[in-house]
Each structure stands twice: as structure tokens, then as C-alpha cells.
Design an enzyme around this catalytic site. Structure first.
Site, PDB file in Angstrom:
ATOM      1  N   ARG A  24       0.804  -1.053   0.025  1.00 37.87           N
ATOM      2  CA  ARG A  24      -0.047   0.022   0.001  1.00 37.87           C
ATOM      3  C   ARG A  24       0.893   1.063   0.098  1.00 37.87           C
ATOM      4  O   ARG A  24       2.235   1.164   0.313  1.00 37.87           O
ATOM      5  CB  ARG A  24      -0.917  -0.064   1.168  1.00 37.87           C
ATOM      6  CG  ARG A  24      -0.190   0.069   2.469  1.00 37.87           C
ATOM      7  CD  ARG A  24      -0.994  -0.225   3.633  1.00 37.87           C
ATOM      8  NE  ARG A  24      -0.023  -0.314   5.060  1.00 37.87           N
ATOM      9  CZ  ARG A  24      -0.476   0.571   6.123  1.00 37.87           C
ATOM     10  NH1 ARG A  24      -1.670   1.391   6.038  1.00 37.87           N
ATOM     11  NH2 ARG A  24       0.234   0.577   7.272  1.00 37.87           N
ATOM     12  N   THR A 134      11.577   3.201   9.160  1.00 41.25           N
ATOM     13  CA  THR A 134      11.394   2.394   7.875  1.00 41.25           C
ATOM     14  C   THR A 134      11.681   3.470   6.678  1.00 41.25           C
ATOM     15  O   THR A 134      11.502   4.558   6.867  1.00 41.25           O
ATOM     16  CB  THR A 134       9.745   2.367   7.740  1.00 41.25           C
ATOM     17  OG1 THR A 134       9.231   1.560   9.005  1.00 41.25           O
ATOM     18  CG2 THR A 134       9.113   1.582   6.426  1.00 41.25           C
ATOM     19  N   LYS A 159      14.847  -0.217   8.520  1.00 43.98           N
ATOM     20  CA  LYS A 159      13.827  -1.290   7.905  1.00 43.98           C
ATOM     21  C   LYS A 159      13.502  -0.891   6.636  1.00 43.98           C
ATOM     22  O   LYS A 159      12.926  -0.060   6.404  1.00 43.98           O
ATOM     23  CB  LYS A 159      12.759  -1.611   9.144  1.00 43.98           C
ATOM     24  CG  LYS A 159      11.706  -2.595   8.671  1.00 43.98           C
ATOM     25  CD  LYS A 159      10.949  -3.121   9.719  1.00 43.98           C
ATOM     26  CE  LYS A 159       9.676  -3.375   9.095  1.00 43.98           C
ATOM     27  NZ  LYS A 159       8.733  -3.746  10.326  1.00 43.98           N
ATOM     28  N   LYS A 161      12.049  -1.592   3.224  1.00 46.42           N
ATOM     29  CA  LYS A 161      10.707  -2.064   2.588  1.00 46.42           C
ATOM     30  C   LYS A 161      11.165  -2.477   1.059  1.00 46.42           C
ATOM     31  O   LYS A 161      11.612  -1.749   0.366  1.00 46.42           O
ATOM     32  CB  LYS A 161       9.785  -1.115   2.271  1.00 46.42           C
ATOM     33  CG  LYS A 161       8.982  -0.583   3.698  1.00 46.42           C
ATOM     34  CD  LYS A 161       8.229  -1.910   4.396  1.00 46.42           C
ATOM     35  CE  LYS A 161       7.408  -1.245   5.583  1.00 46.42           C
ATOM     36  NZ  LYS A 161       6.782  -2.650   6.398  1.00 46.42           N
ATOM     37  N   ASP A 189      11.832  -5.819   5.100  1.00 48.49           N
ATOM     38  CA  ASP A 189      10.542  -6.391   5.209  1.00 48.49           C
ATOM     39  C   ASP A 189       9.773  -6.336   3.912  1.00 48.49           C
ATOM     40  O   ASP A 189       9.735  -5.411   3.228  1.00 48.49           O
ATOM     41  CB  ASP A 189       9.837  -5.186   5.930  1.00 48.49           C
ATOM     42  CG  ASP A 189       8.354  -5.745   6.536  1.00 48.49           C
ATOM     43  OD1 ASP A 189       7.981  -6.789   5.773  1.00 48.49           O
ATOM     44  OD2 ASP A 189       7.664  -4.992   7.091  1.00 48.49           O
ATOM     45  N   GLU A 217      11.921  -9.955   7.175  1.00 43.19           N
ATOM     46  CA  GLU A 217      10.508 -10.034   7.433  1.00 43.19           C
ATOM     47  C   GLU A 217       9.571 -10.338   6.586  1.00 43.19           C
ATOM     48  O   GLU A 217       9.505  -9.861   5.674  1.00 43.19           O
ATOM     49  CB  GLU A 217      10.128  -8.525   8.353  1.00 43.19           C
ATOM     50  CG  GLU A 217       8.660  -8.509   8.804  1.00 43.19           C
ATOM     51  CD  GLU A 217       8.593  -7.324   9.674  1.00 43.19           C
ATOM     52  OE1 GLU A 217       9.575  -6.467   9.983  1.00 43.19           O
ATOM     53  OE2 GLU A 217       7.636  -6.761   9.929  1.00 43.19           O
ATOM     54  N   ASP A 242       5.487 -11.809  10.653  1.00 45.03           N
ATOM     55  CA  ASP A 242       4.815 -10.672  10.911  1.00 45.03           C
ATOM     56  C   ASP A 242       3.223 -10.813  10.351  1.00 45.03           C
ATOM     57  O   ASP A 242       2.457 -11.469  11.446  1.00 45.03           O
ATOM     58  CB  ASP A 242       5.277  -9.235   9.967  1.00 45.03           C
ATOM     59  CG  ASP A 242       4.304  -8.103  10.540  1.00 45.03           C
ATOM     60  OD1 ASP A 242       3.531  -8.373  11.184  1.00 45.03           O
ATOM     61  OD2 ASP A 242       4.563  -7.071   9.809  1.00 45.03           O
ATOM     62  N   LYS A 266       2.135  -7.042  17.209  1.00 45.29           N
ATOM     63  CA  LYS A 266       1.622  -5.863  17.088  1.00 45.29           C
ATOM     64  C   LYS A 266       0.327  -5.669  17.576  1.00 45.29           C
ATOM     65  O   LYS A 266      -0.339  -6.634  17.440  1.00 45.29           O
ATOM     66  CB  LYS A 266       1.302  -5.566  15.530  1.00 45.29           C
ATOM     67  CG  LYS A 266       2.554  -5.089  14.740  1.00 45.29           C
ATOM     68  CD  LYS A 266       2.348  -5.040  13.091  1.00 45.29           C
ATOM     69  CE  LYS A 266       3.685  -4.806  12.451  1.00 45.29           C
ATOM     70  NZ  LYS A 266       3.408  -4.810  10.919  1.00 45.29           N
ATOM     71  N   CYS A 294       4.295  -1.851  14.851  1.00 45.96           N
ATOM     72  CA  CYS A 294       3.074  -0.934  14.873  1.00 45.96           C
ATOM     73  C   CYS A 294       2.408  -0.804  13.187  1.00 45.96           C
ATOM     74  O   CYS A 294       3.197  -1.095  12.438  1.00 45.96           O
ATOM     75  CB  CYS A 294       3.382   0.329  15.509  1.00 45.96           C
ATOM     76  SG  CYS A 294       4.577   1.495  14.505  1.00 45.96           S
ATOM     77  N   ASP A 320      10.162  -1.641  16.452  1.00 43.25           N
ATOM     78  CA  ASP A 320      10.097  -1.008  15.214  1.00 43.25           C
ATOM     79  C   ASP A 320       8.692  -0.210  15.584  1.00 43.25           C
ATOM     80  O   ASP A 320       7.589  -0.512  15.185  1.00 43.25           O
ATOM     81  CB  ASP A 320       9.774  -2.111  14.297  1.00 43.25           C
ATOM     82  CG  ASP A 320       9.268  -1.835  13.004  1.00 43.25           C
ATOM     83  OD1 ASP A 320       9.602  -0.502  12.561  1.00 43.25           O
ATOM     84  OD2 ASP A 320       8.475  -2.695  12.234  1.00 43.25           O
ATOM     85  N   ASP A 322       8.088   3.402  14.767  1.00 45.68           N
ATOM     86  CA  ASP A 322       8.446   4.574  14.181  1.00 45.68           C
ATOM     87  C   ASP A 322       7.375   5.389  13.670  1.00 45.68           C
ATOM     88  O   ASP A 322       7.804   6.454  13.251  1.00 45.68           O
ATOM     89  CB  ASP A 322       9.577   4.373  12.924  1.00 45.68           C
ATOM     90  CG  ASP A 322       8.968   3.255  11.858  1.00 45.68           C
ATOM     91  OD1 ASP A 322       7.994   2.950  12.063  1.00 45.68           O
ATOM     92  OD2 ASP A 322       9.383   3.558  10.796  1.00 45.68           O
TER      93      ASP A 322
HETATM   94 MG    MG Z   1       6.103  -6.132   8.480  1.00 45.58          MG
END
Ligand code: MG
Length: 355
Positions: A24, A134, A159, A161, A189, A217, A242, A266, A294, A320, A322
Site C-alpha cells: 500500500r 522504515t 527497516k 521495505k 521487510d 520479515e 509478521d 503488533k 506498529c 519497530d 517509528d
Molecule cells: Mg511488517
């Protein structure tokens, strides 16, 4: 102390820059704040951000679920705390973010009545944490620039993406690794964006060049537990689950099958603080460490996650959290202090938030 009112408000905070993952793209944080008021006027605050592509919830469903649960909670005494939590989880299935928002408000109230900071009530003592940040999925050049900006702001863990085109992903990771050098630890991730074969190819390619990130992840589809197990056997980089872990049963199954090295907890996935604590304990029984993460959510619920991290600091060793750092501003007074990578728990009662 009787619960007399449960209200919701909507919170919208623009992000510093758009947030892009394999699933997304988001430009501002939008969530629901729950306010529970007792007879004496004491208020507890909760919060949750619907993430349709992960939990299946929207602002509308969250609102509806909170309204649905309200008559089962209103008029009851906070002293029957465990029963209130049970009501939230048994009166309706799924809808984990709405449940988490309600739970957080109840925990805030309980800690306030006990005149303790929430983390103290939960048995924690650690007050200072460091979060990663991230780096959104984008063009390699942009990602390198974002990574360098983050390091300049004091972040020592990034982290990244990934999860789009595997070859592009290798290029992205190598470029970031080269740019930041030893100044930052890298977490990857993929948000379910790869197939098991693609993941094995990408990770083996990186590992053969001496790039071993701290973890990878959720590389593949949440339900593909066999795929996770196959990946875990073929790569050196620790595998973090996750989206594959919402419930205690999800975690138990995964751990029994040895399909992950680490678990990402989470509040919005597991339904709140009570299950987050149970998940950490379960992981601890298997000798597995956890990350606490989160959604793109605000300072009340991210703050609640920090209290949980303190309570289970021996098991939750990776932070994590952030989301607040990604916002243009923090709309709340009090509560957990988010100062870029540094997170500091308050000494005030409950969550310490003033809304
Ligand atoms: Mg994740």
C-alpha cells in the site's frame, strides 16, 4: 469505578513523506481514538488505525465494532477488569484493531486507578528504547537518500521495505548497504511480496556477497507456512514472521513447525495488550525473541506498545515503533516521548496521555 461512557474521535496527521510498502501507499495517518469515562470522571485513552490490507478493518468497521461492544462494557465496574477484557474478545470475532483500541483505554484507566505508569503495572522497569525507522519502497536513488537522511538523524537501524521485483530489490539493498556502510544495521521487510523461490534467491545472493541483514520479515504470503519453513532452512538471515502471526494459535503453529526465527507482535494484529503479553510469553517458552511493531498509527497506541515492550523487555528485543516519527507533528501532550530514534516512557500514571 463504573464505566459510564465510551466515545470515539477521529485523528488525522499528515506524514512527513508518503509511506510505501509492497501492499500500500499512504500519505497521512488516520485512526480512531477511544475515550472511556468512568463515574468519577477519570478517562482512559485508546487508539487504533485500520489497515484494510492487513487486518481487514476500515474506519467504518472499527467504529461499528466499538459501538457494538459499548453496551456490553458500559455500566460495568473497572474492578472486573479481566472479565471486561474477556467480553471484548468473546462478544465478537476478529476485528483486532478495534479490540486493541478499547483494551488500551481500559489498561490506561486501570493503571491510573492504581496510580502507576502502565509499564510499571505490567511489571516493566526499562524506560528508554531505540526504534528503527522504515525506509519506504521506491526508486533505489530515493531509498538511498532516505537511508542517509535517517542515519544523519541518529537512527542506527533501518527497516528497508522491499518485496517488489526481486532483482530491483537486490539492487536497492546493495546500494543502501554500500551507502550507509557500518553506520546502520539493516532489517528487510518484504510484506509478502516475494515467492519462496524469489526470497531464497535474493537472500542467498546477498549472503554470498557478505550482506547478512539482521532479519528478513514476512517475505511471502501470510498463509504459506510451509514456504516459510523452506526459506528458513535455506538462508542464514533470521526469518521474522509478521502477517503470519495474529493469534496465539498462529504463533504456536509456526513455532512448532520451526517456520520462523522471530515473531513480530503488533497490538493491532493480536487484539491488544493482553494478547501481546501472552504472545511474548509464548515466544519466551520456545526461546524465541520478538519484535514489537506498529501500523501507521498515532502516539496513544504506539505508546501503549512501548509500555508492553518494557513489560517484556527480556523477550521483546527489537523495537519497530517509528509511526510517530513519520508524522509531521505529534498532536498529543504527554505520554511516551518520541524523539526520532529515542523513545522515553513517562513517569505519569497510565499512558500519561492528555488528549
Ligand atoms: Mg511488517
Amino acid at each position: 469505578m463504573k464505566i459510564v461512557k465510551i466515545e470515539t474521535k477521529r485523528l488525522r496527521v499528515p506524514l512527513k513523506r508518503p509511506f510505501q510498502t509492497a501492499l500500500r501507499r499512504v500519505e497521512s495517518l488516520e485512526d480512531i481514538v477511544v475515550i472511556i469515562t468512568t463515574q468519577s470522571g477519570l478517562q482512559g485513552y485508546g487508539e487504533g488505525a485500520p489497515t484494510p490490507v492487513i487486518t481487514g478493518e476500515t474506519m467504518g468497521t472499527m467504529q461499528a465494532v466499538i459501538e457494538y461492544l459499548t453496551p456490553f462494557l458500559a455500566g460495568r465496574d473497572l474492578e472486573e477488569f479481566d472479565a471486561l477484557i474477556e467480553t471484548i474478545h468473546t462478544r465478537i470475532l476478529k476485528n483486532t484493531t478495534a479490540k486493541s483500541a478499547l483494551e488500551i483505554a481500559l489498561y490506561d484507566l486501570k493503571a491510573k486507578t492504581l496510580q502507576l505508569p502502565l509499564y510499571r503495572m505490567l511489571g516493566g522497569s526499562q524506560k528508554n528504547f531505540r526504534t528503527d525507522i522504515t525506509i519506504s519502497l521506491g526508486e533505489t536513488k530515493e531509498m538511498v537518500a532516505d537511508a542517509l537522511d535517517a542515519v544523519a538523524l541518529g537512527y542506527d537501524t533501518l527497516k528497508i521495505k522491499v518485496g517488489s521485483n526481486p532483482l530491483k530489490d537486490i539492487e536497492r539493498i546493495e546500494a543502501i548497504c554500500e551507502a550507509v556502510g557500518k553506520k546502520a544495521t539493516l532489517r528487510l521487510d518484504a510484506n509478502q511480496g516475494w515467492t519462496p523461490e524469489e526470497c531464497i534467491t535474493v537472500m542467498q545472493r546477498l549472503e554470498s556477497k557478505g550482506i547478512v541483514p539482521e532479519l528478513i520479515e514476512q517475505p511471502i504470503k501470510a498463509e504459506d507456512i510451509e514456504g516459510l519453513r523452506a526459506i528458513k532452512e535455506r538462508i542464514q538471515t533470521p526469518l521474522l514472521a509478521d502477517e503470519s502471526v495474529f493469534t496465539l494459535n498462529d504463533a504456536r503453529r509456526l513455532l512448532d513447525l520451526e517456520a520462523a526465527d522471530l515473531i513480530n507482535i503488533k497490538l493491532a494484529k493480536c487484539g491488544g495488550i493482553s494478547n501481546a503479553l501472552k504472545l511474548a510469553d509464548l515466544a519466551g517458552e520456545y526461546g524465541v525473541k520478538c519484535m514489537i511493531g506498529c501500523m501507521l498509527e498515532g502516539p496513544i497506541s504506539v505508546g501503549a506498545a512501548v509500555h508492553v515492550a518494557s513489560a517484556k523487555a527480556d523477550i521483546i528485543t527489537m523495537i519497530d515503533l517509528d509511526a510517530v516519527a513519520l508524522c509531521q507533528s505529534n498532536p498529543l501532550k504527554g505520554g511516551v516521548r518520541f524523539e526520532e530514534s529515542n523513545i522515553i516512557l513517562p513517569g505519569s500514571f497510565g499512558l500519561g496521555v492528555e488528549f
